[in-house]
Design an enzyme around this catalytic site. Structure first.
Site, PDB file in Angstrom:
ATOM      1  N   GLY A  36       0.994  -1.270  -0.007  1.00 29.74           N
ATOM      2  CA  GLY A  36      -0.012   0.149  -0.147  1.00 29.74           C
ATOM      3  C   GLY A  36       0.949   1.270   0.465  1.00 29.74           C
ATOM      4  O   GLY A  36       0.624   2.180  -0.905  1.00 29.74           O
ATOM      5  N   HIS A  37       1.851   1.506   0.689  1.00 31.35           N
ATOM      6  CA  HIS A  37       2.812   2.341   0.752  1.00 31.35           C
ATOM      7  C   HIS A  37       3.605   2.604  -0.502  1.00 31.35           C
ATOM      8  O   HIS A  37       3.761   3.546  -1.026  1.00 31.35           O
ATOM      9  CB  HIS A  37       3.786   2.255   2.017  1.00 31.35           C
ATOM     10  CG  HIS A  37       3.428   2.312   3.454  1.00 31.35           C
ATOM     11  ND1 HIS A  37       3.321   1.158   4.191  1.00 31.35           N
ATOM     12  CD2 HIS A  37       2.744   3.261   4.275  1.00 31.35           C
ATOM     13  CE1 HIS A  37       2.657   1.312   5.344  1.00 31.35           C
ATOM     14  NE2 HIS A  37       2.256   2.682   5.278  1.00 31.35           N
ATOM     15  N   LYS A 149      -7.407   4.098   2.337  1.00 33.73           N
ATOM     16  CA  LYS A 149      -7.681   3.383   3.314  1.00 33.73           C
ATOM     17  C   LYS A 149      -7.948   4.092   4.702  1.00 33.73           C
ATOM     18  O   LYS A 149      -8.940   4.159   5.489  1.00 33.73           O
ATOM     19  CB  LYS A 149      -6.757   2.340   3.843  1.00 33.73           C
ATOM     20  CG  LYS A 149      -7.454   1.414   4.741  1.00 33.73           C
ATOM     21  CD  LYS A 149      -6.282   0.360   5.403  1.00 33.73           C
ATOM     22  CE  LYS A 149      -5.661   0.986   6.535  1.00 33.73           C
ATOM     23  NZ  LYS A 149      -5.518   0.809   7.832  1.00 33.73           N
ATOM     24  N   SER A 185      -2.435  -3.057   5.567  1.00 37.49           N
ATOM     25  CA  SER A 185      -2.198  -2.335   6.851  1.00 37.49           C
ATOM     26  C   SER A 185      -1.099  -2.880   7.808  1.00 37.49           C
ATOM     27  O   SER A 185      -0.814  -4.234   7.717  1.00 37.49           O
ATOM     28  CB  SER A 185      -3.311  -2.516   7.681  1.00 37.49           C
ATOM     29  OG  SER A 185      -3.121  -1.755   9.127  1.00 37.49           O
TER      30      SER A 185
END
Ligand code: PAF
Length: 282
Positions: A36-37, A149, A185
């Site tokens: 995600g990052h 998110k 996450s």
């Protein structure tokens, strides 16, 4: 990839890049980097000439009862991932560089910070707004990239940048998910194997509610009640499951009348998970 640990080093490198005419992107993170990052870094690189990634676990956004001490940290792995992804600079300030002795300022974005996670984590968004305001003034980026998110955080940061005339465009990037739908996450690492198996129910319930409301925008009450039942049945302790306006976060408790998002926060054992999906009425 360059590494800066002080604001002076950061500013000196950025000044050189600005002289070359490069557009500067900032991707603020707390480390424990995942895909995600890296999607934020990829988007930043596609749109800007130079990409800075900050890694700082910000104590001000954790309550004393929360997981600041145990939050996953792994500088060497994070730097390797950033290097591979092609980030230009990693900014890793020590605590005293960000909050020197006597630090006394807090930034609060009223309204948007109050519902949802704001109601369950008092002071959390003040901590986020304070550190992001500092990162923005330290680096003066042209653009900054945040994941959807943390959608409420994205809206708060966008408002902060606008209200304080920080001259940075805040870009939201869609949530990256595991194949079974679980939003990536850093806190997923806390899940036991059994909890990990149950966790995708969160996204299934959100998706089902969004689909049902597209068919019948007046069914908010019914859909939320059955969503809470389903999540409780799957072992979640639900903090909130709500439909809210996608810009103002105004609650929509009976009918969806404008672009909205369905938001959830729920605990599986000791792990608090959040997620959200868009829902636009036909
Ligand atoms: O989303 C996060 O990781 C953090 O809240 C942020 C934006 C880096 C501020 O500490």
């Amino acid at each position: 990839m360059e590494i800066a640990r002080s604001i002076a080093e950061l500013r000196s490198t950025l000044a050189g890049w600005r002289q070359e005419g490069a557009k500067i992107a900032l991707v603020p993170t707390m480390g424990a980097l995942h895909e995600g990052h890296l999607a934020l870094v990829g988007r930043a690189k596609a749109e800007c000439g130079r990409t800075v990634v900050s890694i700082f676990v910000n104590p001000k956004q954790f309550a004393p009862s929360e997981d600041f001490a145990s939050y996953p940290r792994g500088e060497a792995e994070d730097l390797e991932k950033l290097q591979k992804k092609g980030a230009d600079l990693a900014f890793l300030p020590p605590l005293a560089e960000v909050y020197p002795d006597g630090f006394a300022t807090s930034v609060r974005v009223t309204g948007l910070s109050e519902p949802l996670c704001g109601a369950h984590r008092p002071g959390h968004f003040d901590g986020v707004a304070t550190v992001v305001a500092k990162l923005f003034t330290q680096s003066s980026p042209d653009r900054a990239y945040f994941g959807e998110k943390d959608y409420q955080q994205l809206l708060i940061v966008r408002r902060l940048a606008r209200d304080l005339d920080l001259g940075v465009e805040v870009v939201g990037v869609p949530t990256v998910r595991e194949e079974d739908g679980l939003a990536l996450s850093s806190r997923n690492a806390y899940l036991s194997p059994a909890e990990r198996q149950a966790a995708p129910e969160l996204y299934r319930v959100l998706s089902r509610i969004a689909g049902a409301l597209r068919a019948d925008p007046r069914a908010v009450g019914r859909e939320i009640a059955s969503g809470i039942d389903d999540l409780s049945g799957a072992g979640f302790a639900v903090e909130y499951l709500e439909v809210r306006d996608a810009e103002s976060l105004a609650p929509m408790t009976s009918e969806v009348t404008a672009p909205a998002r369905v938001f959830v926060a729920a605990r599986l054992g000791r792990t608090r998970l959040i997620d959200n999906v868009p829902m636009t009425p036909k």
